[in-house]
Write a protein that holds these residues in place. Structure first.
Motif, PDB file in Angstrom:
ATOM      1  N   VAL A 115     -16.415  -2.070 -29.412  1.00 15.69           N
ATOM      2  CA  VAL A 115     -15.431  -2.974 -28.379  1.00 15.69           C
ATOM      3  C   VAL A 115     -14.211  -2.450 -28.951  1.00 15.69           C
ATOM      4  CG1 VAL A 115     -14.519  -5.018 -27.677  1.00 15.69           C
ATOM      5  CG2 VAL A 115     -17.113  -4.986 -27.994  1.00 15.69           C
ATOM      6  N   GLY A 116     -13.951  -2.365 -29.851  1.00 15.89           N
ATOM      7  CA  GLY A 116     -12.873  -1.979 -30.525  1.00 15.89           C
ATOM      8  C   GLY A 116     -12.430  -0.364 -30.031  1.00 15.89           C
ATOM      9  N   ARG A 117     -13.350   0.337 -30.119  1.00 18.41           N
ATOM     10  CA  ARG A 117     -13.009   2.077 -29.566  1.00 18.41           C
ATOM     11  C   ARG A 117     -12.817   2.037 -28.352  1.00 18.41           C
ATOM     12  NH1 ARG A 117     -16.428   2.969 -34.365  1.00 18.41           N
ATOM     13  NH2 ARG A 117     -18.296   2.548 -33.221  1.00 18.41           N
ATOM     14  N   GLU A 118     -13.752   1.173 -27.475  1.00 24.73           N
ATOM     15  CA  GLU A 118     -13.510   1.574 -26.054  1.00 24.73           C
ATOM     16  C   GLU A 118     -12.295   1.112 -25.550  1.00 24.73           C
ATOM     17  OE1 GLU A 118     -15.698  -0.378 -22.121  1.00 24.73           O
ATOM     18  OE2 GLU A 118     -16.637  -0.737 -24.163  1.00 24.73           O
ATOM     19  N   ILE A 119     -11.670  -0.157 -26.137  1.00 28.24           N
ATOM     20  CA  ILE A 119     -10.294  -0.557 -25.797  1.00 28.24           C
ATOM     21  C   ILE A 119      -9.546   0.524 -26.217  1.00 28.24           C
ATOM     22  CG2 ILE A 119      -8.716  -2.332 -26.128  1.00 28.24           C
ATOM     23  CD1 ILE A 119     -10.715  -4.318 -26.610  1.00 28.24           C
ATOM     24  N   VAL A 120      -9.429   0.877 -27.370  1.00 26.90           N
ATOM     25  CA  VAL A 120      -8.300   2.112 -27.743  1.00 26.90           C
ATOM     26  C   VAL A 120      -8.518   3.239 -27.006  1.00 26.90           C
ATOM     27  CG1 VAL A 120      -7.793   3.559 -29.931  1.00 26.90           C
ATOM     28  CG2 VAL A 120      -8.582   1.257 -30.287  1.00 26.90           C
ATOM     29  N   SER A 121      -9.783   3.692 -26.936  1.00 25.49           N
ATOM     30  CA  SER A 121      -9.807   5.023 -25.808  1.00 25.49           C
ATOM     31  C   SER A 121      -9.167   4.687 -24.491  1.00 25.49           C
ATOM     32  CB  SER A 121     -11.130   5.153 -25.489  1.00 25.49           C
ATOM     33  OG  SER A 121     -11.291   6.370 -24.742  1.00 25.49           O
ATOM     34  N   LYS A 122      -9.534   3.398 -23.976  1.00 20.98           N
ATOM     35  CA  LYS A 122      -8.814   3.130 -22.588  1.00 20.98           C
ATOM     36  C   LYS A 122      -7.437   3.077 -22.646  1.00 20.98           C
ATOM     37  CE  LYS A 122      -9.407  -0.577 -18.978  1.00 20.98           C
ATOM     38  NZ  LYS A 122      -9.963  -1.681 -18.787  1.00 20.98           N
ATOM     39  N   GLU A 123      -6.831   2.659 -23.770  1.00 22.56           N
ATOM     40  CA  GLU A 123      -5.349   2.696 -23.578  1.00 22.56           C
ATOM     41  C   GLU A 123      -4.830   3.994 -24.163  1.00 22.56           C
ATOM     42  OE1 GLU A 123      -3.370  -0.196 -23.236  1.00 22.56           O
ATOM     43  OE2 GLU A 123      -5.323  -1.053 -22.686  1.00 22.56           O
ATOM     44  N   GLY A 124      -5.674   4.937 -23.942  1.00 23.23           N
ATOM     45  CA  GLY A 124      -5.169   6.384 -24.130  1.00 23.23           C
ATOM     46  C   GLY A 124      -4.844   6.650 -25.846  1.00 23.23           C
ATOM     47  N   TYR A 125      -5.632   6.239 -26.786  1.00 21.94           N
ATOM     48  CA  TYR A 125      -5.614   6.572 -28.195  1.00 21.94           C
ATOM     49  C   TYR A 125      -6.922   6.866 -28.678  1.00 21.94           C
ATOM     50  CZ  TYR A 125      -1.206   3.863 -27.805  1.00 21.94           C
ATOM     51  OH  TYR A 125       0.110   3.414 -27.346  1.00 21.94           O
ATOM     52  N   ASP A 126      -6.995   7.401 -29.879  1.00 21.31           N
ATOM     53  CA  ASP A 126      -8.187   8.178 -30.409  1.00 21.31           C
ATOM     54  C   ASP A 126      -8.459   7.573 -31.847  1.00 21.31           C
ATOM     55  OD1 ASP A 126      -6.162   9.493 -31.536  1.00 21.31           O
ATOM     56  OD2 ASP A 126      -7.121  11.571 -31.387  1.00 21.31           O
ATOM     57  N   TYR A 127      -7.585   6.380 -32.162  1.00 18.14           N
ATOM     58  CA  TYR A 127      -8.029   5.953 -33.508  1.00 18.14           C
ATOM     59  C   TYR A 127      -9.198   5.602 -33.818  1.00 18.14           C
ATOM     60  CZ  TYR A 127      -2.768   5.443 -32.975  1.00 18.14           C
ATOM     61  OH  TYR A 127      -1.359   5.461 -32.863  1.00 18.14           O
ATOM     62  N   PRO A 128      -9.600   5.720 -35.127  1.00 12.31           N
ATOM     63  CA  PRO A 128     -11.007   5.081 -35.633  1.00 12.31           C
ATOM     64  C   PRO A 128     -10.763   3.423 -35.700  1.00 12.31           C
ATOM     65  CG  PRO A 128     -10.068   6.331 -37.345  1.00 12.31           C
ATOM     66  CD  PRO A 128      -9.094   6.505 -36.273  1.00 12.31           C
ATOM     67  N   VAL A 129     -12.145   2.804 -35.551  1.00  5.29           N
ATOM     68  CA  VAL A 129     -11.825   1.542 -35.791  1.00  5.29           C
ATOM     69  C   VAL A 129     -13.011   1.007 -36.600  1.00  5.29           C
ATOM     70  CG1 VAL A 129     -12.397  -0.924 -34.397  1.00  5.29           C
ATOM     71  CG2 VAL A 129     -11.194   1.177 -33.269  1.00  5.29           C
ATOM     72  N   HIS A 130     -12.524   0.099 -37.713  1.00  2.00           N
ATOM     73  CA  HIS A 130     -13.423  -0.205 -38.645  1.00  2.00           C
ATOM     74  C   HIS A 130     -13.663  -1.693 -38.582  1.00  2.00           C
ATOM     75  CE1 HIS A 130     -16.112  -0.316 -42.232  1.00  2.00           C
ATOM     76  NE2 HIS A 130     -15.007  -1.088 -42.672  1.00  2.00           N
ATOM     77  N   ALA A 131     -14.781  -2.217 -38.626  1.00  3.10           N
ATOM     78  CA  ALA A 131     -14.980  -3.558 -38.744  1.00  3.10           C
ATOM     79  C   ALA A 131     -15.840  -4.195 -39.947  1.00  3.10           C
ATOM     80  CB  ALA A 131     -15.548  -4.052 -37.289  1.00  3.10           C
TER      81      ALA A 131
END
Length: 227
Positions: A115-131
């Motif tokens: 969920v976090g990666r999808e939002i990050v990508s949609k906003e134009g970023y490529d940050y990794p997401v760790h939960a």
């Protein structure tokens, strides 16, 4: 004349007749007051510590760290926060207790990252997401009319990118999160769940602004006398 001298001696007292004894008396009183204050402070701290440890067993906090303190990264942090909370609200059963909630989130950590990666990508970023669910130290924190003392708490921790920016947190279980900082109203349902698992004194301590360290000292002293 002799009577006058006797009265004068009485009124002058040890402060003028024996200044050294007077200073010793004053210092002794100050020392006694300091010791009394220290004992009260230590007792209050111990009581607050016990309350914090019990409280930590009954709550799960939510902690999300931005990649950096840039305006863009901070905005992204809040967007991911909203998406994660929406996912949890829609997917996580409402009947779980705190231990079941922790287990459920650990089982679905990969989905939370997705969920976090999808939002990050949609906003134009490529940050990794760790939960992950981990134990974190939190400072004193106020949510609406509830103040949680500093200490270690279990938390769902979401890290975005380098996770070096200012973070955001709330109490995920029971549901005490609010998103409108201007109208910080804690959900009554979450408060009721918390009230059900805390003692009356513990709940009172986190829902008022009174300095409970001194109050708890006398409360503990009163309990000791009754035993």
């Amino acid at each position: 004349m002799e009577e006058y001298r006797a009265d004068r001696y009485k009124t002058e007292g040890i402060g003028s007749r024996n200044p050294e004894r007077y200073m010793i008396l004053v210092l002794s009183l100050l020392l006694a007051a300091l010791v009394t204050w220290f004992v009260m402070w230590r007792s209050g701290m111990a009581a607050e510590g016990r309350m914090q440890e019990h409280l930590a067993e009954e709550v799960l906090r939510f902690h999300i760290l931005a990649n950096s303190d840039s305006e863009e990264d901070q905005t992204l942090k809040l967007t991911v926060r909203d998406g994660i909370l929406d996912f949890l609200e829609g997917e996580m059963p409402e009947t779980l207790d705190v231990r079941e909630t922790v287990r459920w989130i650990r089982r679905h950590a990969d989905e939370l990252e997705d969920v976090g990666r999808e939002i990050v990508s949609k906003e134009g970023y490529d940050y990794p997401v760790h939960a992950a669910v981990t134990t974190c130290w939190f400072p004193d924190r106020t949510y609406g009319d509830m103040t949680f003392p500093a200490g270690n708490y279990e938390a769902l921790r979401i890290e975005l990118g380098d996770a070096k920016g200012h973070n955001w947190w709330c109490v995920l279980y029971p549901s005490l999160c609010f998103l409108d900082a201007a109208n910080a109203v804690v959900p009554e349902e979450g408060k009721q769940k918390l009230q059900n698992v805390l003692t009356e004194e513990e709940y009172a301590q986190i829902t008022t602004e009174t300095d409970f360290r001194i109050k708890w000292y006398f409360l503990e002293r009163g309990k000791d006398k009754k035993q």
